[in-house]
Enzyme design. Structure first.
Site, PDB file in Angstrom:
ATOM      1  N   GLY A 102       0.797  -1.211   0.000  1.00  0.00           N
ATOM      2  CA  GLY A 102       0.000   0.000   0.000  1.00  0.00           C
ATOM      3  C   GLY A 102       0.834   1.267   0.000  1.00  0.00           C
ATOM      4  O   GLY A 102       2.066   1.239   0.122  1.00  0.00           O
ATOM      5  N   HIS A 103       0.161   2.408  -0.122  1.00  0.00           N
ATOM      6  CA  HIS A 103       0.840   3.694  -0.205  1.00  0.00           C
ATOM      7  C   HIS A 103       1.605   4.005   1.084  1.00  0.00           C
ATOM      8  O   HIS A 103       1.175   3.671   2.180  1.00  0.00           O
ATOM      9  CB  HIS A 103      -0.161   4.811  -0.513  1.00  0.00           C
ATOM     10  CG  HIS A 103      -1.214   4.995   0.527  1.00  0.00           C
ATOM     11  ND1 HIS A 103      -2.334   4.214   0.605  1.00  0.00           N
ATOM     12  CD2 HIS A 103      -1.306   5.873   1.552  1.00  0.00           C
ATOM     13  CE1 HIS A 103      -3.078   4.608   1.628  1.00  0.00           C
ATOM     14  NE2 HIS A 103      -2.471   5.613   2.227  1.00  0.00           N
ATOM     15  N   ASN A 104       2.765   4.629   0.905  1.00  0.00           N
ATOM     16  CA  ASN A 104       3.643   5.094   1.993  1.00  0.00           C
ATOM     17  C   ASN A 104       4.344   3.971   2.750  1.00  0.00           C
ATOM     18  O   ASN A 104       5.058   4.235   3.728  1.00  0.00           O
ATOM     19  CB  ASN A 104       2.891   5.956   3.022  1.00  0.00           C
ATOM     20  CG  ASN A 104       2.221   7.158   2.409  1.00  0.00           C
ATOM     21  OD1 ASN A 104       2.644   7.652   1.375  1.00  0.00           O
ATOM     22  ND2 ASN A 104       1.167   7.639   3.051  1.00  0.00           N
ATOM     23  N   SER A 134       1.210   2.968   4.993  1.00  0.00           N
ATOM     24  CA  SER A 134       2.056   3.593   6.012  1.00  0.00           C
ATOM     25  C   SER A 134       2.629   2.609   7.025  1.00  0.00           C
ATOM     26  O   SER A 134       3.190   3.030   8.038  1.00  0.00           O
ATOM     27  CB  SER A 134       1.305   4.718   6.736  1.00  0.00           C
ATOM     28  OG  SER A 134       0.939   5.737   5.822  1.00  0.00           O
TER      29      SER A 134
END
Length: 360
Positions: free
Chosen positions: A258-260, A278
């Site tokens: 996922g993002h980050n 994250s």
């Protein structure tokens, strides 16, 4: 292509005996090996298979009596799977991608392609892309604007490299992977039901309608050296900062990052692992198939999580985890033993609760 037993032994850094100039063209399981195959029998369990096959040479365990097996030559492998790594590297011809730039590839004039690269038909390379020397890019790959790819990359059919993605040297990408898609990030004008549940762990006030507003992804993806990406892997770009995959890390098919997310060095993420936005994964972490990692948590260095484990909270370095939710592996084993006893325990409790006959 044929290889002599001498050449193979030298490539593996292994000892060999017998007719070292004997040539083989491939490798096979012992019982299926023909005269031109190198039988793979790195454990005494496979000795019987050699007798059923027709191999003249084999990779065997140290101390094996290869002459008694009817072989003409043998290579000794103290660590079988490590020998497999070297042998398969030697014998793998790799994909057929003609050197140079195929006339049916579309390359923006501002892109820079390194010396010795091989670009197959139907590849699309966008504005200001930089591709290092010796890269091999198979058909139907697209590389978006501003991407940077290091030396010696191998990107196979249908992979998608998004805008501004940065990738190190010796990158391997299997078919259908998508690196640098937008992150799955949305917000509601008022506090959402999900936020409320996170705070209360179950209870909700008045349930109201809600709509989702997109948070755009301004970051990209940064990947280190010697990283391998499996088929249909998806790595989302970061919201503001980059999503990061550390050097030496290997991602199996169908992994989603996922993002980050930050993944450390030399990690191994097996099929269908999902890491939510994250989260931070330390170095040398191994996540077996279908492991899930919650958002905004940290998994420490050298953690090993067994198949199907769901990690909802921070995991300290070196911990071995199993279960849903994740607990120490030894705790999970005790829990499973207790669960198997529950039917008998329930029957005993029911018997104790049965009312006594009158007068007793």
């Amino acid at each position: 292509m044929a290889h002599t037993i001498r050449d193979i032994a030298q490539a593996l850094g292994a000892e060999a005996e017998g007719e070292l100039d004997l040539a083989v063209r491939g490798a096979a399981e012992p019982q299926a090996a023909g005269p031109d195959d190198l039988a793979l029998a790195m454990d005494p369990r496979y000795a019987e298979g050699i007798a059923r096959g027709r191999a003249r040479a084999a990779v065997v365990w140290p101390g094996a009596d290869w002459r008694a097996m009817g072989l003409k030559a043998a290579i000794f492998a103290p660590r079988g799977r490590l020998a497999m790594a070297g042998l398969t590297r030697l014998m793998d011809p790799g994909p057929e991608i003609a050197p140079g730039l195929h006339p049916m590839a579309v390359v923006d004039p501002s892109a820079a392609i390194g010396e010795g690269a091989a670009i197959a038909p139907f590849v699309v390379i966008g504005r200001d892309v930089r591709i290092g020397p010796g890269a091999r890019i198979a058909s139907h790959v697209s590389i978006a604007e501003g991407a940077r790819i290091g030396a010696g990359a191998l990107i196979l059919q249908g992979a998608r490299i998004g805008a501004r993605v940065s990738i190190g040297d010796r990158f391997i990408c299997q078919p259908g992977a998508v690196i640098g898609a937008d992150g799955f990030s949305f917000v509601t004008p008022e506090k959402s039901g999900v936020e409320e549940i996170r705070e209360t762990l179950g209870s909700r006030a008045e349930i109201k309608g809600q709509s989702w507003t997109r948070i755009h992804s301004l970051g990209a993806v940064s990947i280190g050296d010697d990283v391998e990406i499996g088929a249909n892997v998806c790595i989302d770009r970061g919201t503001i900062r980059d999503t990061v995959i550390g050097s030496g890390t290997k991602l199996d098919n169908l992994v989603h990052i996922g993002h980050n997310v930050q993944v450390g060095r030399d990690c191994l993420l097996c099929g269908q692992v999902g890491v939510a936005g994250s989260a931070r994964i330390g170095d040398r972490v191994v996540l077996a198939g279908q492991v899930g990692v919650n958002d905004n948590i940290f998994v420490g260095d050298d953690v090993i999580a067994g198949g199907g484990t769901k990690i909802f909270t921070n995991a300290p370095a070196g911990r071995v985890l199993l279960g849903y939710p994740a607990v120490k592996m030894e705790t999970h084993v005790e829990i499973q033993k207790a669960l198997r006893r529950l039917p008998r325990l329930a029957a005993r409790v029911a018997a104790l609760e049965r009312p006594l006959p009158e007068g007793e």
